[in-house]
Design a protein around this motif. Structure first.
Motif, PDB file in Angstrom:
ATOM      1  N   LYS A 157     -24.152 -86.565  18.584  1.00  0.00           N
ATOM      2  CA  LYS A 157     -24.961 -88.025  18.693  1.00  0.00           C
ATOM      3  C   LYS A 157     -24.639 -88.416  20.033  1.00  0.00           C
ATOM      4  N   LEU A 158     -23.269 -88.295  20.456  1.00  0.00           N
ATOM      5  CA  LEU A 158     -22.907 -88.779  21.689  1.00  0.00           C
ATOM      6  C   LEU A 158     -23.765 -88.098  22.978  1.00  0.00           C
ATOM      7  N   LEU A 159     -23.877 -86.689  22.712  1.00  0.00           N
ATOM      8  CA  LEU A 159     -24.465 -85.989  23.555  1.00  0.00           C
ATOM      9  C   LEU A 159     -26.041 -86.361  23.582  1.00  0.00           C
ATOM     10  N   GLU A 160     -26.553 -86.744  22.391  1.00  0.00           N
ATOM     11  CA  GLU A 160     -27.918 -87.246  22.285  1.00  0.00           C
ATOM     12  C   GLU A 160     -28.443 -88.376  23.067  1.00  0.00           C
ATOM     13  N   ASP A 161     -27.391 -89.190  22.939  1.00  0.00           N
ATOM     14  CA  ASP A 161     -27.397 -90.654  23.478  1.00  0.00           C
ATOM     15  C   ASP A 161     -27.228 -90.278  25.045  1.00  0.00           C
ATOM     16  N   LEU A 162     -26.188 -89.471  25.468  1.00  0.00           N
ATOM     17  CA  LEU A 162     -26.202 -89.067  27.020  1.00  0.00           C
ATOM     18  C   LEU A 162     -27.503 -88.798  27.713  1.00  0.00           C
ATOM     19  N   PHE A 163     -28.332 -87.902  26.919  1.00  0.00           N
ATOM     20  CA  PHE A 163     -29.524 -87.303  27.393  1.00  0.00           C
ATOM     21  C   PHE A 163     -30.604 -88.513  27.401  1.00  0.00           C
ATOM     22  N   ALA A 164     -30.457 -89.455  26.225  1.00  0.00           N
ATOM     23  CA  ALA A 164     -31.611 -90.478  26.316  1.00  0.00           C
ATOM     24  C   ALA A 164     -31.181 -91.367  27.323  1.00  0.00           C
ATOM     25  N   SER A 165     -29.953 -91.478  27.938  1.00  0.00           N
ATOM     26  CA  SER A 165     -29.571 -92.620  28.794  1.00  0.00           C
ATOM     27  C   SER A 165     -29.888 -91.951  30.604  1.00  0.00           C
ATOM     28  N   ASP A 166     -29.928 -90.462  30.288  1.00  0.00           N
ATOM     29  CA  ASP A 166     -30.221 -89.848  31.924  1.00  0.00           C
ATOM     30  C   ASP A 166     -30.963 -88.230  31.336  1.00  0.00           C
ATOM     31  N   PRO A 167     -32.172 -88.409  31.744  1.00  0.00           N
ATOM     32  CA  PRO A 167     -33.120 -87.281  30.910  1.00  0.00           C
ATOM     33  C   PRO A 167     -32.774 -86.066  32.118  1.00  0.00           C
ATOM     34  N   GLN A 168     -31.805 -85.958  32.961  1.00  0.00           N
ATOM     35  CA  GLN A 168     -31.394 -84.940  33.671  1.00  0.00           C
ATOM     36  C   GLN A 168     -30.555 -84.130  33.025  1.00  0.00           C
ATOM     37  N   TRP A 169     -29.934 -84.550  32.007  1.00  0.00           N
ATOM     38  CA  TRP A 169     -28.864 -83.689  31.000  1.00  0.00           C
ATOM     39  C   TRP A 169     -29.701 -82.466  30.577  1.00  0.00           C
ATOM     40  N   SER A 170     -28.990 -81.412  30.223  1.00  0.00           N
ATOM     41  CA  SER A 170     -29.370 -80.378  29.292  1.00  0.00           C
ATOM     42  C   SER A 170     -28.104 -80.116  28.745  1.00  0.00           C
ATOM     43  N   VAL A 171     -28.437 -80.371  27.182  1.00  0.00           N
ATOM     44  CA  VAL A 171     -27.255 -80.094  26.321  1.00  0.00           C
ATOM     45  C   VAL A 171     -27.650 -79.092  25.168  1.00  0.00           C
ATOM     46  N   GLY A 172     -26.888 -78.080  25.149  1.00  0.00           N
ATOM     47  CA  GLY A 172     -27.120 -77.093  23.938  1.00  0.00           C
ATOM     48  C   GLY A 172     -26.331 -77.196  22.900  1.00  0.00           C
ATOM     49  N   ILE A 173     -26.732 -77.559  21.954  1.00  0.00           N
ATOM     50  CA  ILE A 173     -25.858 -77.942  20.622  1.00  0.00           C
ATOM     51  C   ILE A 173     -25.933 -76.612  19.819  1.00  0.00           C
ATOM     52  N   LEU A 174     -24.747 -75.707  19.714  1.00  0.00           N
ATOM     53  CA  LEU A 174     -24.617 -74.525  19.135  1.00  0.00           C
ATOM     54  C   LEU A 174     -24.065 -74.686  17.800  1.00  0.00           C
ATOM     55  N   ARG A 175     -24.618 -74.759  16.809  1.00  0.00           N
ATOM     56  CA  ARG A 175     -24.176 -74.854  15.333  1.00  0.00           C
ATOM     57  C   ARG A 175     -23.623 -73.471  14.706  1.00  0.00           C
ATOM     58  N   TYR A 176     -22.216 -73.286  14.982  1.00  0.00           N
ATOM     59  CA  TYR A 176     -21.781 -71.834  14.423  1.00  0.00           C
ATOM     60  C   TYR A 176     -21.819 -72.006  12.746  1.00  0.00           C
ATOM     61  N   PHE A 177     -21.930 -70.786  12.397  1.00  0.00           N
ATOM     62  CA  PHE A 177     -21.689 -70.553  10.612  1.00  0.00           C
ATOM     63  C   PHE A 177     -20.469 -70.099  10.678  1.00  0.00           C
TER      64      PHE A 177
END
Ligand SMILES: NC(=O)c1ccc[n+]([C@@H]2O[C@H](COP(=O)([O-])OP(=O)(O)OC[C@H]3O[C@@H](n4cnc5c(N)ncnc54)[C@H](O)[C@@H]3O)[C@@H](O)[C@H]2O)c1
Length: 337
Positions: A157-177
């Protein structure tokens, strides 16, 4: 250069090898709280390349600032964290401190340095206790059964909010099994402290005679043989998943990917597969269910395949053979120390 936090850990060490072998420069930051400095030499031995190592804490903001000042970091892969689900129930503050506050410190340092590309080690646990498998990236995060799972959801959620605040961010959320296995060289693998929480090192330690028997927690789940079902993937395939996921960071946004095989296998089937592949018996006994364990879950793996061209290439037998080779390496290392 890529900054890899938690790079001497189980998954991070395999990512380091994969990145180095693909020609990347890598700096590792790890406080060695759950790993050993010797892993650095072993990573370098496998990759035949050098890595820069910082022994320090991801919550150390001045250390982070100096790393970003001293190197041209293009992307960060954030694996550092605490990962024992059961322990997180007993010590939630430690999990929120290292996993959440640690991520805040890292992202703040990145922001200050103008580095806005990040891959984050998340987990299938973020889908929560109510989700129906297969888990698909479009599903909302659910309620987690542990502070560990909650900490992963909070960072997402923090990373999503960071991108919402600054659209220069590129975030890859990798959900490991469920990553298992070890590098085929036998030089790096999972290094659990005490009795393992995870199935595969537990099986291999019983097979090696380090532990007397395997406890299988629960035989009355609503699965074919009554034991829990998970989506086990080879740690080398997982590491490759990170290398290819770096390419999506060229596009700003929040990119969510499951890294799993897309099929489930039961605990009992895993024990049988180990015995069939290795030919060593694994004495086991059924024990009561563990609190918080879900009956069955596995990934929908199609998004990673479609967008990244990523598909796990290793077989179940590879996972068993590589685990066993690593177990034997660890036994020898322990005997000679
Ligand atoms: N192994 C799994 O089954 C699994 C599944 C899903 C997600 N993950 C996540 O993947 C990441 C890596 O997991 P792993 O299995 O390699 O665990 P690991 O414990 O082997 O590796 C984590 C590394 O982070 C380091 N570390 C811990 N706290 C730190 C801090 N404050 N500062 C710097 N370094 C610190 C540890 O020393 C260790 O080397 C973790 O974030 C974990 O939550 C793991």
């Amino acid at each position: 250069m890529i900054l890899l936090t938690g790079g001497t850990g189980y998954i991070g060490s395999h990512i380091a090898v994969e990145l180095l072998q693909a020609g990347n420069e890598v700096a590792i930051l790890d406080d060695l709280s759950n790993s050993d400095k010797s892993v650095i030499e072993r990573i370098q031995h496998i990759a035949q390349r050098n890595v820069i190592f910082y022994h320090g804490d991801v919550r150390d903001s001045s250390l982070l600032a100096s790393i970003f000042q001293d190197h041209h970091i293009e992307s960060v892969i954030h694996c550092a964290g605490l990962k024992a689900v059961g322990h997180s129930v007993k010590d939630p503050l430690a999990y929120y401190d290292v996993n959440v506050y640690g991520s805040i410190c890292l992202c703040s340092a990145m922001q200050k340095a103008g580095v806005k590309r990040l891959l984050f080690s998340s987990s299938a646990t973020v889908y929560g206790i109510e989700a129906e498998p297969p888990y698909v990236e479009t599903m909302a995060r659910g309620v987690s059964s542990s502070p560990y799972g909650t900490s992963k959801g909070m960072v997402e959620k923090l990373l999503e909010d960071l991108f919402a605040s600054d659209p220069q961010w590129s975030v890859g959320i990798l959900r490991y099994f469920n990553p298992i296995g070890a590098h085929p060289s036998g030089y790096i693998g999972e290094l659990p402290q005490g009795t393992p929480n995870n199935l595969m090192p537990y099986i291999s330690q019983v097979a090696a005679g380090v532990l007397p028997e395997l406890l299988i927690y629960g035989d009355d789940y609503a699965t074919d043989d009554g034991t829990c079902v998970r989506d086990y993937l080879h740690v080398v395939d997982l590491a490759i998943g990170h290398r290819v996921a770096l390419t999506v960071l060229e596009e700003p946004g929040v990119h969510r990917y499951n890294l799993g095989t897309g099929s489930g296998i039961s605990v009992k089937q895993m024990v049988d597969a180990f015995v069939a592949s290795i030919g060593v018996e694994v004495p086991y006994r059924y024990a009561p269910r563990r609190e918080g364990d879900l009956a069955a879950f596995w990934a929908s793996a199609s998004k990673a395949e479609r967008d990244l061209g990523w598909q796990p290439g290793k077989t179940l037998e590879d996972m068993m053979v590589d685990t066993w080779r690593w177990q034997q390496f660890s036994n020898k290392a322990q005997q000679s120390s």
